[in-house]
Design a protein around this motif. Structure first.
Motif, mmCIF file in Angstrom:
data_model
loop_
_atom_site.group_PDB
_atom_site.id
_atom_site.type_symbol
_atom_site.label_atom_id
_atom_site.label_comp_id
_atom_site.label_asym_id
_atom_site.label_seq_id
_atom_site.Cartn_x
_atom_site.Cartn_y
_atom_site.Cartn_z
ATOM 1 N N PHE A 27 0.844 -1.182 0.000
ATOM 2 C CA PHE A 27 0.000 0.000 0.000
ATOM 3 C C PHE A 27 0.882 1.235 0.000
ATOM 4 O O PHE A 27 1.983 1.236 0.546
ATOM 5 C CB PHE A 27 -0.914 0.030 1.233
ATOM 6 N N ASP A 30 -1.565 8.102 0.061
ATOM 7 C CA ASP A 30 -1.948 9.123 -0.902
ATOM 8 C C ASP A 30 -1.404 10.479 -0.458
ATOM 9 O O ASP A 30 -1.472 10.824 0.720
ATOM 10 C CB ASP A 30 -3.470 9.180 -1.033
ATOM 11 N N GLU A 35 -4.695 8.849 2.864
ATOM 12 C CA GLU A 35 -5.219 7.501 3.047
ATOM 13 C C GLU A 35 -4.368 6.486 2.309
ATOM 14 O O GLU A 35 -3.661 6.823 1.360
ATOM 15 C CB GLU A 35 -6.664 7.429 2.534
ATOM 16 N N ARG A 37 -3.723 3.423 -0.222
ATOM 17 C CA ARG A 37 -4.328 2.900 -1.437
ATOM 18 C C ARG A 37 -3.313 2.005 -2.119
ATOM 19 O O ARG A 37 -2.131 2.051 -1.831
ATOM 20 C CB ARG A 37 -4.754 4.022 -2.382
ATOM 21 N N ARG A 38 -3.770 1.152 -3.034
ATOM 22 C CA ARG A 38 -2.879 0.275 -3.779
ATOM 23 C C ARG A 38 -2.132 1.090 -4.827
ATOM 24 O O ARG A 38 -2.711 1.989 -5.436
ATOM 25 C CB ARG A 38 -3.679 -0.816 -4.494
ATOM 26 N N ASP A 43 -7.761 6.047 -6.244
ATOM 27 C CA ASP A 43 -8.082 6.304 -4.842
ATOM 28 C C ASP A 43 -9.606 6.381 -4.751
ATOM 29 O O ASP A 43 -10.219 7.306 -5.273
ATOM 30 C CB ASP A 43 -7.444 7.614 -4.382
#
Length: 85
Positions: A27, A30, A35, A37-38, A43
């Motif tokens: 991960f 952001d 947050e 995210r992959r 997102d």
């Protein structure tokens, strides 16, 4: 045609499959929202990907009627990549 002489034992079968397990997911944080995210994925909280707005969140019916007069079918738009030949 090659035919096995004996049935493969469960031990040998499982040893062969030992590398088929699922790997760990990575991960990235952001930059704007903070947050997780992959990497190389949209997102989902903001709908942004590489600085571009890809997904526009749907607005609830109650909020749509109170705040704007935009028809419900125009609240969600998806941008697709151009096709190249």
């Amino acid at each position: 045609m090659a035919v096995p002489k004996r049935k493969t034992t469960p031990s040998k079968r499982n040893m062969r499959r030992s590398h088929h397990r699922a790997g760990t997911q990575s991960f990235a944080e952001d930059k704007k929202s903070g947050e997780l995210r992959r990497p190389h994925h949209i997102d989902l909280s903001t709908g942004m990907y590489r600085g571009k707005q890809i997904i526009v969140k749907k607005v609830k019916k109650e909020e749509t009627l109170e705040t704007t007069s935009v028809p419900a079918d125009e609240t969600t738009k998806t941008i697709e990549a151009p096709t190249t030949k």
